[in-house]
Design a protein around this motif. Structure first.
Motif, short mmCIF file in Angstrom:
data_model
loop_
_atom_site.label_atom_id
_atom_site.label_comp_id
_atom_site.label_asym_id
_atom_site.label_seq_id
_atom_site.Cartn_x
_atom_site.Cartn_y
_atom_site.Cartn_z
N ARG A 56 0.86 -1.18 0.00
CA ARG A 56 0.00 0.00 0.00
C ARG A 56 0.91 1.25 0.00
N PRO A 57 0.44 2.36 -0.60
CA PRO A 57 1.27 3.57 -0.62
C PRO A 57 1.59 4.03 0.80
N SER A 58 2.86 4.25 1.07
CA SER A 58 3.28 4.62 2.43
C SER A 58 4.40 5.66 2.36
N SER A 59 4.51 6.41 3.44
CA SER A 59 5.59 7.40 3.58
C SER A 59 6.74 6.76 4.35
N ILE A 60 7.91 6.83 3.76
CA ILE A 60 9.07 6.22 4.42
C ILE A 60 9.42 6.94 5.71
N ASN A 61 9.13 8.25 5.79
CA ASN A 61 9.39 9.01 7.02
C ASN A 61 8.49 8.51 8.16
N THR A 62 7.24 8.21 7.83
CA THR A 62 6.31 7.71 8.85
C THR A 62 6.74 6.34 9.35
N PRO A 99 8.19 11.26 -2.53
CA PRO A 99 6.91 10.63 -2.90
C PRO A 99 6.66 9.35 -2.09
N GLU A 100 5.41 9.00 -1.96
CA GLU A 100 5.07 7.75 -1.29
C GLU A 100 5.51 6.57 -2.16
N PRO A 112 4.23 -1.79 4.82
CA PRO A 112 4.81 -0.98 5.89
C PRO A 112 5.19 -1.79 7.11
N CYS A 165 13.87 6.33 -3.74
CA CYS A 165 13.64 6.81 -2.38
C CYS A 165 14.71 6.16 -1.49
N THR A 187 10.80 4.46 -6.85
CA THR A 187 9.55 5.22 -6.70
C THR A 187 8.67 5.14 -7.93
#
Length: 502
Positions: free
Chosen positions: A352-358, A387-388, A393, A429, A496
């Motif tokens: 699923r699209p995710s933010s690596i920072n999160t 970008p996500e 995750p 990324c 990405t």
């Protein structure tokens, strides 16, 4: 006197050559210290020497000019004094003549005043001609004639006074002798003046000749110095252009070499990743083979132990303890095989699209207790416009948590600094996790992702193997840079652009 002049000239020449030698030595030392072409050194060195010679010749010419000027001034002074000497004698004669005519003693004043002036002027002339024997001989002859002249004038005056201030034949007889003496005085003084004028003319001629010769030498030296300097400048510019071209080529070669090194480094990293992937695939195959070959006998052992245990009485506690030991170790072997399979097999991912920072923040939160217990300092440098990415995750969180825990354990309490940086470049990324721990040597770095390889006393050596498996299943890459005593840096890259579908 001639010997003294000769010694002075030799001394001047020695000073002249010493000056040239000293200046030339300094110039040669300076040119040797400069990293210049030999032709440039020759050009500038020759120009310097010529300019130095021109300067010294100019100095020498000016010195001779001053000496000649002193001689000219001395000659003019001598001529002036000779003219004054004649004038004083004429004044004396005029005074006596006026006294004879006017019979007034006030007319004797020029005569009376001329006597000390004549003596004073004679002493000056004697001092001025002390280096010229011929002129002094004539000067003493003039002095004798003047003394005779004054003696004649004095006798004429006495006779004039004795005759009641009347002219008589005896007084008139002194006139021809006085005129002859005066003519003789003028002749000798004119002779001395003529000699001095001849000397003055010769001095002027020599001075002009030296002036012309010196100008020719100086102008020639300056022209040659300019030509040598121009030669040195042209050679220097050529060498400079050649050196500039060579430096440019060297710079181009360095850029190409750096580019080749970077390309080689990228290729080396790709080769290492390929080898690591191949090794990981081979390890997986070996693990599956071992699991198949070991689990079958292990199942038979478990069944046999269970059968024997069921057929025996419960009273034999020692046999029951042994059967439990066999069953416990059998389960332990089975668990190790399962962990090895999980660390090396393809895992099912929930993309699923995710933010690596999160994801990194979530992993840090899970490791917060360890971080706070060891007083580790966290430095974050997250990219703002990343970008996500399509990842699982939860699995990626396991990877980051494993790396963070390893980093915390590798750093000293109260001194550790954990730096986390994220950024994107070339459709990638990138997450970097760096510690300032003990680091690893080349041997440890090469075996880092090997199953069951660990430097920890309580580790099983499958954490990083599992992390590598998760990253490779995401079609990403994981690299490690480390040096003993300088810490370790993990670089994890995700594509990405490529959206991976489950």
């Amino acid at each position: 006197m001639i010997f003294s002049v000769f010694v002075q000239q030799i001394y001047k020449l020695r000073i002249f050559f010493y000056s040239i030698n000293f200046s030339t030595t300094i110039m040669i030392s300076l040119l040797k210290s400069l990293k210049l072409d030999f032709r440039i050194k020759v050009g500038y060195g020759a120009a310097f020497i010529l300019l130095l010679i021109s300067y010294i010749l100019t100095f020498y010419a000016n010195k001779n000019l001053m000496e000649q000027s002193k001689g000219i001034v001395h000659t003019n002074k001598l001529i002036t004094h000779l003219t004054e000497l004649v004038s004083y004698v004429k004044d004396a004669e005029t005074g006596i003549r006026g006294y004879f005519i006017r019979k007034d003693e006030s007319f004797l004043e020029p005569y009376t005043a001329s006597i000390p002036l004549v003596n004073k002027t004679f002493n000056l002339l004697k001092d001025e001609t002390k280096d010229n024997t011929e002129q002094q001989i004539v000067l003493y002859k003039v002095k004798a004639l003047i003394d005779q002249k004054y003696d004649v004038l004095s006798k004429a005056r006495i006779k004039f006074d004795e005759n009641g201030k009347k002219l008589n034949d005896s007084s008139l007889k002194t006139v021809p002798s006085g005129k002859l003496l005066m003519d003789s005085i003028r002749t000798n003084i004119n002779f001395m003046i003529t000699r001095e004028q001849d000397f003055l003319a010769r001095s002027n001629t020599v001075l002009n000749e030296r002036y012309i010769a010196m100008n020719v030498i100086i102008i020639t030296s300056l022209v040659l110095a300019f030509l040598f300097a121009l030669f040195g400048l042209i050679t220097y510019l050529r060498e400079k252009n050649a050196r500039k071209i060579a430096d440019q080529k060297v710079s181009e070669y360095q850029v190409q070499l750096q580019k080749r090194i970077e390309e080689l480094d990228v290729a080396n990293k790709e080769l290492m990743l390929m080898r690591r992937t191949e090794k990981f695939a081979a390890t997986g195959r070996i693990a599956r083979t071992i699991a198949h070959e070991v689990r079958n006998p292990l199942t038979n052992i478990d069944l046999a132990v269970g059968q024997i245990k069921s057929e025996m009485s419960d009273t034999d506690e020692s046999l029951s303890m042994l059967f439990d030991m066999v069953s416990r170790n059998s389960r332990r072997i089975n668990q190790l095989i399962t962990e090895l399979l999980n660390a090396t097999r393809f895992v099912e991912l929930a993309y699923r699209p995710s933010s690596i920072n999160t994801i990194l923040d979530d992993a840090l939160e899970l490791a917060r207790d360890r971080i706070e217990l060891n007083h580790i300092q966290i430095k974050k440098d997250y990219g703002r416009h990343i970008p996500e990415i399509a990842v699982d995750p939860d699995k990626i969180k396991i990877v980051f948590l494993n790396i963070i825990v390893n980093a915390v354990e590798a750093m000293r309490p109260n001194e550790g600094i954990l730096s986390i940086r994220t950024h994107s470049e070339n459709n990638l990324c990138i997450a970097e996790i760096k510690d300032n721990g003990i680091g690893m040597d080349a041997a440890s770095l090469g075996n880092l992702f090997e199953p069951y390889y660990t430097t920890k006393s309580k580790g099983n050596g499958l954490g990083l193997t599992n992390a590598q498996n998760i990253i490779l299943n995401h079609k990403g890459s994981i690299n490690v840079e480390s040096k003993t005593g300088e810490g370790t840096r993990f670089i994890i890259k995700f594509n990405t652009e490529e959206i991976i579908q489950p």
